[in-house]
Structure formats: structure tokens, C-alpha cells
Design an enzyme around this catalytic site. Structure first.
Site, mmCIF file in Angstrom:
data_model
loop_
_atom_site.group_PDB
_atom_site.id
_atom_site.type_symbol
_atom_site.label_atom_id
_atom_site.label_comp_id
_atom_site.label_asym_id
_atom_site.label_seq_id
_atom_site.Cartn_x
_atom_site.Cartn_y
_atom_site.Cartn_z
ATOM 1 N N ASP A 9 0.882 -1.150 0.000
ATOM 2 C CA ASP A 9 0.000 0.000 0.000
ATOM 3 C C ASP A 9 0.938 1.224 0.000
ATOM 4 O O ASP A 9 2.103 1.117 0.394
ATOM 5 C CB ASP A 9 -0.856 -0.040 1.277
ATOM 6 C CG ASP A 9 -1.663 1.217 1.456
ATOM 7 O OD1 ASP A 9 -2.295 1.655 0.490
ATOM 8 O OD2 ASP A 9 -1.648 1.775 2.580
ATOM 9 N N ASP A 11 -0.082 5.067 0.769
ATOM 10 C CA ASP A 11 -0.346 6.060 1.823
ATOM 11 C C ASP A 11 -0.308 5.402 3.196
ATOM 12 O O ASP A 11 -1.117 4.512 3.472
ATOM 13 C CB ASP A 11 -1.738 6.692 1.624
ATOM 14 C CG ASP A 11 -1.844 7.501 0.340
ATOM 15 O OD1 ASP A 11 -0.926 8.267 0.057
ATOM 16 O OD2 ASP A 11 -2.856 7.377 -0.371
HETATM 17 C C1 BG6 Z 1 -5.767 5.732 -0.107
HETATM 18 C C2 BG6 Z 1 -5.861 6.535 1.172
HETATM 19 O O1 BG6 Z 1 -4.456 5.292 -0.292
HETATM 20 O O2 BG6 Z 1 -6.158 6.517 -1.221
HETATM 21 C C3 BG6 Z 1 -7.286 7.078 1.302
HETATM 22 O O3 BG6 Z 1 -5.571 5.710 2.282
HETATM 23 C C4 BG6 Z 1 -7.644 7.893 0.068
HETATM 24 O O4 BG6 Z 1 -7.366 7.877 2.473
HETATM 25 C C5 BG6 Z 1 -7.490 7.010 -1.176
HETATM 26 O O5 BG6 Z 1 -8.978 8.382 0.151
HETATM 27 C C6 BG6 Z 1 -7.816 7.748 -2.484
HETATM 28 O O6 BG6 Z 1 -6.852 8.743 -2.702
HETATM 29 P P1 BG6 Z 1 -6.878 9.822 -3.849
HETATM 30 O O7 BG6 Z 1 -5.455 10.330 -3.894
HETATM 31 O O8 BG6 Z 1 -7.257 9.128 -5.136
HETATM 32 O O9 BG6 Z 1 -7.866 10.856 -3.476
HETATM 33 MG MG MG Z 2 -2.738 3.091 3.689
#
Ligand code: BG6
Ligand code: MG
Length: 211
Positions: A9, A11
Site C-alpha cells: 500500500d 499512503d
Molecule cells: C488511499 C488513502 O491510499 O487513497 C485514502 O488511504 C484515500 O485515504 C485514497 O482516500 C484515495 O486517494 P486519492 O489520492 O485518489 O484521493
Molecule cells: Mg494506507
């Protein structure tokens, strides 16, 4: 088990963009007079942008049209990308860099499995563009975690079976997705306490011992 592929993963595992997600959602919630705090934010980990917005709007007294929701999500993303613009290679933690190098030296194939549509932008900000054998992200999928789609796509691109891959996650929804897809899982933070996690980790560095 000799895992042939490791699917990370992004984030909360490779880098700490959580603070920027939090800040952008908080600003949006304040503009709309919606209550938002860390506890609500924790429920957004691993969840797609639109699904995250739905969770935030649970606290709103107003109801929004689909068009208004699109506009809110776009506003949040613009603000989030502005904040991501502050990230540099210095935001790649040293322990992540050494762990990735160590796993590669052991012959593992490495991939990203992230719900984010900003994953490639983030990887380029922190100097990891081109560093993974495969990237599967929010632009490749129609169902976000806890559905396993993003990890299945990563395994397919690594040309490995799910049972040969270990998913590394910080979110409970991410471990649910790994279990649903038939992957092994390694959990950090809250995800280390998931009842079905294969390997609870204290730090990402522990992966070098697990493998
Ligand atoms: C995930 C995060 O990796 O990505 C979430 O943990 C986030 O919190 C999701 O909502 C979508 O991210 P993005 O960058 O497409 O808005
Ligand atoms: Mg994560």
C-alpha cells in the site's frame, strides 16, 4: 513461506501522506460546516476518494446532489495535490528505502497496490518513479478496498498468483482486501491488530526478517 512478490500500500506504508489527506478534508469540512476529526479521518484509510466523501457527509445536515459531490471531491483533490507539491525525496523514510533495497536483493518482485489516483504523482515526488516492477492504483480499478481488485491487478502485473504475494498494509480495509483475494498480509499500526493478519509488524524493517 517464501513470498515471491510484495505488494505495498502507498499512503501510510511507503510515505506519510495521511497528514495532507487530513488537512485537505478538514479544510473542506470546515468550509461546509461539517464536523470532522481524527476518528472520522481514520475511517478513510484505504477508502476511495468518493467513498471517503460519503463518510464525511454522514455528519452533514444538508443533502448534496451528485454534481455537488463531484465538485467537493474535486476541490479536496486540488487542495491535496497542492499540499503534495511540498513533498520531496526527503519524505521517503530511510527505513523504507533500505527495506525496499533489501527485499530486492533477496530476489522479491515489488509492486504498489494503492486506492489512490495520485499514486504515480506521489511516487515521482518521493523519487520512487520506476522503482517498482508493477504499479496498480486507483486509476486501474472500479471497486476500492476492502475489495481485492487493486491487489489482484498488481499480482497479475507481477505474473504471480495471490498466494505467492504478501500485501503490506496500514489499514484494516486493506487487510480485509488481502484476505478476500487470497494473499498473505503484513500489517502496520492499526492493521497489525487485524484478527486475520498473517504477519503483524512493528516497523516496515521487520519485513526483512519475515522473508
Ligand atoms: C488511499 C488513502 O491510499 O487513497 C485514502 O488511504 C484515500 O485515504 C485514497 O482516500 C484515495 O486517494 P486519492 O489520492 O485518489 O484521493
Ligand atoms: Mg494506507
Amino acid at each position: 513461506m517464501a513470498w515471491r512478490g510484495i505488494i505495498f500500500d502507498l499512503d501510510g506504508v511507503i510515505c506519510f501522506t495521511d497528514q495532507y489527506h487530513y488537512q485537505a478534508w478538514k479544510e473542506l469540512a470546515d468550509r461546509e460546516n461539517i464536523y470532522f476529526d481524527e476518528a472520522v479521518n481514520n475511517r478513510l484509510r484505504g477508502i476511495s476518494r468518493m467513498d471517503s466523501l460519503e463518510i464525511i457527509l454522514e455528519r452533514s445536515r444538508k443533502s448534496y446532489t451528485d454534481r455537488e459531490k463531484e465538485a467537493l471531491a474535486e476541490w479536496k483533490n486540488r487542495r491535496y495535490r497542492e499540499l503534495l507539491g511540498n513533498m520531496t525525496e526527503r519524505d521517503l523514510p530511510e527505513e523504507v528505502r533500505t527495506t525496499l533495497d533489501g527485499l530486492r536483493a533477496k530476489g522479491c518482485k515489488l509492486a504498489i497496490g494503492s486506492s489512490s489516483k495520485n499514486a504515480k504523482f506521489i511516487l515521482s515526488r518521493i523519487g520512487l518513479a520506476g522503482c517498482f516492477d508493477a504499479v496498480s492504483d486507483g486509476t486501474d480499478i472500479t471497486r476500492s478496498k476492502p475489495d481485492p481488485e487493486v491487489f489482484l491487478k498488481a499480482a497479475e502485473r507481477l505474473e504471480l498468483e495471490p498466494s505467492e504475494c504478501l500485501v503490506v498494509e496500514d489499514a484494516l480495509a486493506g487487510i480485509d482486501a488481502a484476505v478476500a483475494g487470497g494473499f498473505g498480509s503484513a500489517g502496520l499500526g492499526e492493521a497489525a491488530g487485524h484478527p486475520q493478519v498473517t504477519c503483524p509488524l512493528k516497523s516496515i524493517r521487520d519485513l526483512l526478517q519475515v522473508l
